[in-house]
Design an enzyme around this catalytic site. Structure first.
Site, PDB file in Angstrom:
ATOM      1  N   GLY A  11       0.388  -4.714   7.319  1.00 17.39           N
ATOM      2  CA  GLY A  11       1.455  -4.373   8.066  1.00 17.39           C
ATOM      3  C   GLY A  11       1.295  -5.140   9.345  1.00 17.39           C
ATOM      4  CB  ALA A  22      -6.343 -15.496  21.887  1.00 20.81           C
ATOM      5  NE  ARG A  72       2.130  -2.657   3.127  1.00 17.38           N
ATOM      6  CZ  ARG A  72       1.408  -2.561   4.420  1.00 17.38           C
ATOM      7  NH1 ARG A  72      -0.017  -2.764   4.242  1.00 17.38           N
ATOM      8  NH2 ARG A  72       1.814  -1.862   5.229  1.00 17.38           N
ATOM      9  CG  ASP A 103      -9.011  -0.180   4.612  1.00 15.16           C
ATOM     10  OD1 ASP A 103      -9.808  -0.019   5.101  1.00 15.16           O
ATOM     11  OD2 ASP A 103      -8.381   0.188   3.549  1.00 15.16           O
ATOM     12  N   GLY A 104      -6.672  -3.288   4.352  1.00 17.90           N
ATOM     13  CA  GLY A 104      -6.598  -4.036   3.084  1.00 17.90           C
ATOM     14  C   GLY A 104      -7.139  -5.431   3.529  1.00 17.90           C
ATOM     15  CB  THR A 125      -3.445  -1.688  11.665  1.00 17.52           C
ATOM     16  OG1 THR A 125      -2.994  -0.562  11.057  1.00 17.52           O
ATOM     17  CG2 THR A 125      -4.900  -1.440  12.026  1.00 17.52           C
ATOM     18  CG  ASP A 127      -1.676   2.718  10.196  1.00 17.44           C
ATOM     19  OD1 ASP A 127      -0.613   2.756  10.859  1.00 17.44           O
ATOM     20  OD2 ASP A 127      -1.854   2.257   9.080  1.00 17.44           O
ATOM     21  CG  ASP A 129      -6.444   2.810   9.582  1.00 16.18           C
ATOM     22  OD1 ASP A 129      -6.268   1.887  10.192  1.00 16.18           O
ATOM     23  OD2 ASP A 129      -5.694   3.202   8.480  1.00 16.18           O
ATOM     24  NE  ARG A 171      -3.420   2.711   5.883  1.00 14.02           N
ATOM     25  CZ  ARG A 171      -4.270   1.880   5.369  1.00 14.02           C
ATOM     26  NH1 ARG A 171      -4.394   1.583   4.229  1.00 14.02           N
ATOM     27  NH2 ARG A 171      -5.344   1.692   6.027  1.00 14.02           N
ATOM     28  CD  GLU A 222       3.103   7.043   7.334  1.00 15.95           C
ATOM     29  OE1 GLU A 222       4.083   6.853   6.941  1.00 15.95           O
ATOM     30  OE2 GLU A 222       2.380   6.085   7.306  1.00 15.95           O
TER      31      GLU A 222
HETATM   32  O1  F6P Z   1      -0.653   0.320   7.949  1.00 11.20           O
HETATM   33  C1  F6P Z   1       0.681   0.246   8.962  1.00 11.20           C
HETATM   34  C2  F6P Z   1       1.683   1.078   8.287  1.00 11.20           C
HETATM   35  O2  F6P Z   1       2.987   0.955   9.046  1.00 11.20           O
HETATM   36  C3  F6P Z   1       1.391   2.614   8.125  1.00 11.20           C
HETATM   37  O3  F6P Z   1       1.549   3.233   9.364  1.00 11.20           O
HETATM   38  C4  F6P Z   1       2.533   2.733   6.924  1.00 11.20           C
HETATM   39  O4  F6P Z   1       2.142   3.778   6.320  1.00 11.20           O
HETATM   40  C5  F6P Z   1       2.686   1.396   6.446  1.00 11.20           C
HETATM   41  O5  F6P Z   1       2.129   0.406   6.997  1.00 11.20           O
HETATM   42  C6  F6P Z   1       4.159   1.285   5.828  1.00 11.20           C
HETATM   43  O6  F6P Z   1       4.081   0.084   4.985  1.00 11.20           O
HETATM   44  P1  F6P Z   1       5.271  -0.699   4.549  1.00 11.20           P
HETATM   45  O7  F6P Z   1       5.779  -1.451   5.676  1.00 11.20           O
HETATM   46  O8  F6P Z   1       4.598  -1.660   3.407  1.00 11.20           O
HETATM   47  O9  F6P Z   1       6.269   0.278   4.062  1.00 11.20           O
END
Ligand code: F6P
Length: 320
Positions: A11, A22, A72, A103-104, A125, A127, A129, A171, A222
């Site tokens: 994402g 940078a 992705r 993460d991925g 990200t 998130d 996380d 996420r 979410e």
């Molecule tokens: O990891 C970033 C994020 O925006 C999450 O918050 C969300 O759950 C996910 O990606 C949505 O993914 P996509 O844009 O592939 O629907």
């Protein structure tokens, strides 16, 4: 190292462009060459690679998204995909890779590391996380975007004496809900990292009503459940004139905040310092305001990001 590559994956997040800038500018300053890889690991495997010059990263620092595009690409979890990627890097003479993502993307960088290829991860990200850092690039902008939405929703909630459930991205993590919720004076914050009791949520709304509160804002991560499902469950405990607002991808776009641009610039510069000294297998972070580099395998295999739950407790005390 003399030639490095850079990609953004997963994402997108506001500030990724500032990080690419940078890395590119710092590397050129150090006499190195930079190759940009389009569409993350998908573009790496396909060989969608080009040289970046100083001008390629001009007029980018203020832009959201990523001008290298993102994707992705679950195929990079396979050995076949990883070896194809390394083959492309070698074909272009790229000696080390900067991977910006969540993460991925970090797992992709870790796989390269396990194959002996030097990669450095930069956490990007919304998130927040990722283990090994207190903050990720994009998080600050995202919480400010949610905050803006909360302030607007509060106006209309007050006018109609309504309860709003505002579902935000994140996420499996509750950081966006937590930080934006505290900043926005939310009446309740519901996150995956803390249990909640719907009956108690309803009682708190009623207590607020009884003391004359006109609005009620519930910020829902979410990762707990969808906003509509939450509102339906809440309705079993009373009629609170509830409306649902799902902010969705709005939270992922927009011009990065000053804080995200500075963070991205620091991370990018440091990634080049590391690769220049042939140091790979690392992920960069900020801990207690200090830029740090940690072993990426150790981080991913032994650590998990944890939100600041003191904020959760604080919000309960402040939102009576
Ligand atoms: O990891 C970033 C994020 O925006 C999450 O918050 C969300 O759950 C996910 O990606 C949505 O993914 P996509 O844009 O592939 O629907």
């Amino acid at each position: 190292m003399k030639r490095i590559g850079i990609l953004t994956s997963g994402g997108d997040a506001p500030g990724m462009n500032a990080a690419i800038r940078a890395v590119t500018r710092k590397a050129i300053y150090e006499g190195m060459e930079v190759y940009g890889i389009n569409y993350g690991f998908a573009g790496l495997v396909a060989g969608d690679i080009r040289r970046l010059d100083l001008a390629d990263v001009g007029d980018k620092i203020q832009r959201g998204g990523t001008f290298l595009y993102s994707a992705r690409y679950p195929e990079f979890a396979t050995q076949e995909g990883q070896l194809k990627g390394i083959e492309q890097l070698k074909k272009f003479g790229i000696e080390g890779l900067v991977v910006i993502g969540g993460d991925g993307s970090y797992h992709g960088a870790m796989a390269l590391t396990k194959h002996g290829y030097p990669a450095v991860g930069i956490p990007g990200t919304i998130d927040n996380d990722i283990p090994g850092t207190d903050y990720t690039i994009g998080f600050d902008t995202a919480i400010n975007t949610v905050l803006d939405a909360l302030d607007r929703i509060r106006d209309t909630a007050t006018s109609h004496v309504r309860t709003f459930v505002i579902e935000v991205m994140g996420r499996g993590a509750g950081d966006i809900a937590l930080w934006a919720g505290v900043a926005g004076g939310a009446d309740d914050i519901i996150i995956p990292e803390h249990d909640f009791d719907m009956k108690e949520v309803a009682e708190r709304i009623q207590q607020g009503r009884d003391r004359g509160k006109k609005h009620c804002l519930i910020v829902l991560a979410e990762g707990v459940m969808g906003g509509n499902e939450f509102a339906a469950k809440l309705a079993e405990y009373g009629d609170f004139h509830t409306r649902v607002s799902i902010l969705g991808h709005i939270v992922r776009g927009g011009s990065p905040s000053a804080r995200d641009r500075v963070l991205a610039s620091k991370f990018g510069g440091y990634a080049v310092d590391l690769l220049k000294e042939n140091k790979g297998g690392l992920c960069i972070g900020i801990e207690n305001e200090q830029i740090v580099a940690r072993d990426i395998i150790d981080m991913l295999e032994n650590y998990k990001h944890k939100p600041d739950l003191s904020l959760y407790q604080l919000n309960r005390e402040l939102s009576v």
